[in-house]
Enzyme design. Sequence first.
Site, PDB file in Angstrom:
ATOM      1  N   CYS A   1      -4.632  12.528  13.171  1.00 40.52           N
ATOM      2  CA  CYS A   1      -5.398  11.274  13.070  1.00 40.52           C
ATOM      3  C   CYS A   1      -5.263  10.565  14.415  1.00 40.52           C
ATOM      4  O   CYS A   1      -4.633  11.064  15.340  1.00 40.52           O
ATOM      5  CB  CYS A   1      -4.893  10.431  11.909  1.00 40.52           C
ATOM      6  SG  CYS A   1      -3.411   9.523  12.297  1.00 40.52           S
TER       7      CYS A   1
ATOM      8  N   ASP B   1       4.558   0.327  12.179  1.00 45.65           N
ATOM      9  CA  ASP B   1       3.331  -0.275  11.624  1.00 45.65           C
ATOM     10  C   ASP B   1       3.158  -1.727  12.041  1.00 45.65           C
ATOM     11  O   ASP B   1       2.138  -2.331  11.719  1.00 45.65           O
ATOM     12  CB  ASP B   1       3.334  -0.189  10.092  1.00 45.65           C
ATOM     13  CG  ASP B   1       3.185   1.246   9.631  1.00 45.65           C
ATOM     14  OD1 ASP B   1       3.378   1.512   8.427  1.00 45.65           O
ATOM     15  OD2 ASP B   1       2.904   2.118  10.478  1.00 45.65           O
TER      16      ASP B   1
ATOM     17  N   ARG C   1       0.677  14.442  13.576  1.00 44.08           N
ATOM     18  CA  ARG C   1       1.198  14.226  12.223  1.00 44.08           C
ATOM     19  C   ARG C   1       1.321  15.512  11.397  1.00 44.08           C
ATOM     20  O   ARG C   1       0.677  15.706  10.383  1.00 44.08           O
ATOM     21  CB  ARG C   1       0.362  13.184  11.503  1.00 44.08           C
ATOM     22  CG  ARG C   1       0.372  11.874  12.285  1.00 44.08           C
ATOM     23  CD  ARG C   1      -0.326  10.761  11.631  1.00 44.08           C
ATOM     24  NE  ARG C   1       0.452  10.211  10.525  1.00 44.08           N
ATOM     25  CZ  ARG C   1       0.005   9.196   9.790  1.00 44.08           C
ATOM     26  NH1 ARG C   1      -1.163   8.682  10.045  1.00 44.08           N
ATOM     27  NH2 ARG C   1       0.716   8.729   8.783  1.00 44.08           N
TER      28      ARG C   1
ATOM     29  N   ARG D   1      -8.912  -0.227   4.688  1.00 41.17           N
ATOM     30  CA  ARG D   1      -8.102   0.844   4.082  1.00 41.17           C
ATOM     31  C   ARG D   1      -6.756   0.288   3.637  1.00 41.17           C
ATOM     32  O   ARG D   1      -6.185   0.730   2.658  1.00 41.17           O
ATOM     33  CB  ARG D   1      -7.859   1.970   5.100  1.00 41.17           C
ATOM     34  CG  ARG D   1      -9.058   2.744   5.481  1.00 41.17           C
ATOM     35  CD  ARG D   1      -8.660   3.985   6.222  1.00 41.17           C
ATOM     36  NE  ARG D   1      -7.528   4.618   5.564  1.00 41.17           N
ATOM     37  CZ  ARG D   1      -6.925   5.707   6.032  1.00 41.17           C
ATOM     38  NH1 ARG D   1      -7.327   6.241   7.153  1.00 41.17           N
ATOM     39  NH2 ARG D   1      -5.913   6.249   5.389  1.00 41.17           N
TER      40      ARG D   1
ATOM     41  N   LYS E   1       0.855  -1.211   0.000  1.00 47.03           N
ATOM     42  CA  LYS E   1       0.000   0.000   0.000  1.00 47.03           C
ATOM     43  C   LYS E   1       0.883   1.249   0.000  1.00 47.03           C
ATOM     44  O   LYS E   1       0.664   2.171  -0.792  1.00 47.03           O
ATOM     45  CB  LYS E   1      -0.866   0.006   1.252  1.00 47.03           C
ATOM     46  CG  LYS E   1      -1.520   1.347   1.560  1.00 47.03           C
ATOM     47  CD  LYS E   1      -2.427   1.314   2.768  1.00 47.03           C
ATOM     48  CE  LYS E   1      -1.720   1.519   4.052  1.00 47.03           C
ATOM     49  NZ  LYS E   1      -1.454   2.916   4.454  1.00 47.03           N
ATOM     50  N   ASN E   2       1.912   1.255   0.857  1.00 45.62           N
ATOM     51  CA  ASN E   2       2.698   2.480   1.053  1.00 45.62           C
ATOM     52  C   ASN E   2       3.756   2.698  -0.013  1.00 45.62           C
ATOM     53  O   ASN E   2       4.483   3.685   0.027  1.00 45.62           O
ATOM     54  CB  ASN E   2       3.313   2.494   2.460  1.00 45.62           C
ATOM     55  CG  ASN E   2       2.232   2.672   3.520  1.00 45.62           C
ATOM     56  OD1 ASN E   2       1.093   3.003   3.204  1.00 45.62           O
ATOM     57  ND2 ASN E   2       2.577   2.411   4.755  1.00 45.62           N
TER      58      ASN E   2
ATOM     59  N   ARG F   1      -4.652  10.745   4.498  1.00 46.11           N
ATOM     60  CA  ARG F   1      -3.567  11.707   4.622  1.00 46.11           C
ATOM     61  C   ARG F   1      -2.555  11.554   3.497  1.00 46.11           C
ATOM     62  O   ARG F   1      -1.906  12.527   3.095  1.00 46.11           O
ATOM     63  CB  ARG F   1      -2.780  11.498   5.914  1.00 46.11           C
ATOM     64  CG  ARG F   1      -3.559  11.309   7.152  1.00 46.11           C
ATOM     65  CD  ARG F   1      -2.625  10.913   8.261  1.00 46.11           C
ATOM     66  NE  ARG F   1      -1.361  11.586   8.131  1.00 46.11           N
ATOM     67  CZ  ARG F   1      -1.159  12.859   8.409  1.00 46.11           C
ATOM     68  NH1 ARG F   1      -2.167  13.597   8.801  1.00 46.11           N
ATOM     69  NH2 ARG F   1       0.018  13.404   8.262  1.00 46.11           N
TER      70      ARG F   1
HETATM   71  C1  EPZ Z   1       4.218   6.866   6.582  1.00 47.08           C
HETATM   72  O1  EPZ Z   1       3.450   7.893   7.169  1.00 47.08           O
HETATM   73  C2  EPZ Z   1       3.288   5.675   6.411  1.00 47.08           C
HETATM   74  N1  EPZ Z   1       2.193   6.037   5.503  1.00 47.08           N
HETATM   75  C3  EPZ Z   1       2.733   5.254   7.776  1.00 47.08           C
HETATM   76  O2  EPZ Z   1       1.928   4.092   7.565  1.00 47.08           O
HETATM   77  C4  EPZ Z   1       3.910   4.891   8.681  1.00 47.08           C
HETATM   78  O3  EPZ Z   1       3.413   4.564   9.962  1.00 47.08           O
HETATM   79  C5  EPZ Z   1       4.877   6.078   8.771  1.00 47.08           C
HETATM   80  O4  EPZ Z   1       5.291   6.471   7.447  1.00 47.08           O
HETATM   81  C6  EPZ Z   1       6.124   5.743   9.581  1.00 47.08           C
HETATM   82  O5  EPZ Z   1       6.777   4.656   9.016  1.00 47.08           O
HETATM   83  C7  EPZ Z   1       2.425   6.039   4.170  1.00 47.08           C
HETATM   84  O6  EPZ Z   1       3.523   5.773   3.707  1.00 47.08           O
HETATM   85  C8  EPZ Z   1       1.260   6.386   3.282  1.00 47.08           C
HETATM   86  P1  EPZ Z   1       6.302  10.129   8.816  1.00 47.08           P
HETATM   87  P2  EPZ Z   1       4.066   9.394   7.256  1.00 47.08           P
HETATM   88  O7  EPZ Z   1       6.193  11.421   8.103  1.00 47.08           O
HETATM   89  O8  EPZ Z   1       4.941   9.650   6.089  1.00 47.08           O
HETATM   90  C9  EPZ Z   1       6.710  13.317  12.270  1.00 47.08           C
HETATM   91  C10 EPZ Z   1       0.084   2.701   7.814  1.00 47.08           C
HETATM   92  O9  EPZ Z   1      -0.321   2.106   8.797  1.00 47.08           O
HETATM   93  N2  EPZ Z   1       6.676  14.335  11.197  1.00 47.08           N
HETATM   94  O10 EPZ Z   1       7.467   9.231   8.510  1.00 47.08           O
HETATM   95  O11 EPZ Z   1       2.937  10.301   7.520  1.00 47.08           O
HETATM   96  C11 EPZ Z   1       5.377  12.581  12.402  1.00 47.08           C
HETATM   97  O12 EPZ Z   1       4.500  13.292  13.237  1.00 47.08           O
HETATM   98  C12 EPZ Z   1       0.545   4.128   7.928  1.00 47.08           C
HETATM   99  O13 EPZ Z   1       0.204   2.202   6.663  1.00 47.08           O
HETATM  100  C13 EPZ Z   1       6.844  15.676  11.524  1.00 47.08           C
HETATM  101  O14 EPZ Z   1       7.002  16.021  12.700  1.00 47.08           O
HETATM  102  O15 EPZ Z   1       4.967   9.281   8.559  1.00 47.08           O
HETATM  103  C14 EPZ Z   1       5.797  11.273  13.032  1.00 47.08           C
HETATM  104  O16 EPZ Z   1       5.935  11.449  14.421  1.00 47.08           O
HETATM  105  C15 EPZ Z   1       0.271   4.689   9.308  1.00 47.08           C
HETATM  106  N3  EPZ Z   1       6.826  16.598  10.534  1.00 47.08           N
HETATM  107  C16 EPZ Z   1       7.177  11.011  12.419  1.00 47.08           C
HETATM  108  O17 EPZ Z   1       7.624  12.274  11.906  1.00 47.08           O
HETATM  109  C17 EPZ Z   1       6.648  16.260   9.213  1.00 47.08           C
HETATM  110  O18 EPZ Z   1       6.654  17.162   8.348  1.00 47.08           O
HETATM  111  C18 EPZ Z   1       7.191  10.003  11.278  1.00 47.08           C
HETATM  112  O19 EPZ Z   1       6.185  10.409  10.370  1.00 47.08           O
HETATM  113  C19 EPZ Z   1       6.480  14.896   8.898  1.00 47.08           C
HETATM  114  C20 EPZ Z   1       6.507  13.952   9.899  1.00 47.08           C
END
Ligand code: EPZ
Length: 417
Positions: free
Chosen positions: A116, A304, A121, A396, A22-23, A92
């Site tokens: 969420c 995850d 996030r 989803r 998916k990702n 998102r």
């Molecule tokens: C991706 O989300 C995945 N989604 C998530 O999978 C996964 O849990 C996550 O990466 C971590 O591996 C997709 O790829 C579509 P991040 P993403 O930006 O990119 C902080 C699932 O279950 N952050 O790596 O949104 C954020 O708050 C989903 O399939 C900032 O502070 O995650 C978090 O604490 C859930 N500022 C951390 O970084 C930013 O601008 C990691 O978030 C961006 C992120």
Amino acid sequence: MERLLVYGPTRLEGKVRVSGAKNATLPIMAASLLTDEVCRIEEAPKLRDTETMARLLTELGSKVVMGDGSITIEAKDIKTLKAPYNLVKQMRASFLVLGPLFSRFGEARVSLPGGCAIGERPVNLHLEGLKKMGAEIRVEHGYVIAERKSKGENRIYLDIPTVTGTENLIMAASLIGDETVIENPAKEPEVVDLCNVLKKMGVEIEWTEPSRIVVRGKKKLSGFSHKVIPDRIEAGTFLVASAITGGEVLVENAIPDHMDAVLEKLKECGCEVENGERSIWIRGPKRPKSTSIVTSPYPGFPTDMQAQFMALLSVATGVSTIRETVFEKRFLHAAELSRMGANIKIKGDMAIVVGIDRLQGAEVTATDLRASASLVIAGLRAHGKTIIDDIYHLDRGYERLDEKLKGLGAEIERVEL
Ligand code: EPZ
């Protein structure tokens, strides 16, 4: 409202095939906006999230055909650069259209995704990175407006290796002729799969040590045809489901190299694991052993998979600890597992799981995608009937999870209650 009924305890046996990731599929679908040529994705999973992304691309003006496992997209006649709130709110990952729209048109208007269940996030790192690429960023009425105003310095340091942030920025750099350097990027296999697609389109991308990506974009990119990598989180979910039931399962279409941390932890819990070229065989113990888990960005233990392991460790011998370092609120499944008899204490970013011998079936509610998977896993081991509410979360991110589990011997059914 659809619910899942899971009867336990059962023992899983047999073979199951994992769907495409998916990702990886979601950012690769967004990458189709970078070209007016035809893009084809093979082995894409059929999910609510990929359907939502298809709706968003269609809304922007793309032609999208969802086949059985394939997706064909043609972003020739883009008619708007606005990604609306109602679609971004649903998923998102819609925010992933920001980078490609900015790159191709020099402008984009994308609704802020909002928080969420698992955390606030924010997307500040996405926006800071675009500024370094010459974008002027405004936030008006809940929308991010990005406009190219100057040549950027094109050197970006990410405080956190954000997965979709890295993906957005690589795509934003893909049509810019100069070199863009991203320090501390995310290295998840899904990011690498997106990069492999962008290379097929004509983008030059180099990963250099210790942790840097160098992107040299092109003025014009071609279409692509690409088979998506298997979903390592779906594979891990089946492995944990087999482990908790003391079962013996062959997970096919899985890449062991993408799952080192998860496979190590399964062995620490007493599972026998054997890696094939593109498959993983597992035999679960009668009762898992306790262990400790700390989630972190790839190649660390994936956040995850945290909820799924909490279910497994809730029936382990001894006390386990789980530290969630990626998201600030990703323990919502603990309260639901406790309804099934699990003994879990949450202290800040730490969950202390005191293993018990027997979970009981109960009525529980899914709060997010991976939490719903953990409740299904617990239900497979619990004595009696577990009714899981709000299973739209599950659909989803998992393609026919209940049917695949049924194929392994689970007593599970989807009902309208
Ligand atoms: C991706 O989300 C995945 N989604 C998530 O999978 C996964 O849990 C996550 O990466 C971590 O591996 C997709 O790829 C579509 P991040 P993403 O930006 O990119 C902080 C699932 O279950 N952050 O790596 O949104 C954020 O708050 C989903 O399939 C900032 O502070 O995650 C978090 O604490 C859930 N500022 C951390 O970084 C930013 O601008 C990691 O978030 C961006 C992120």
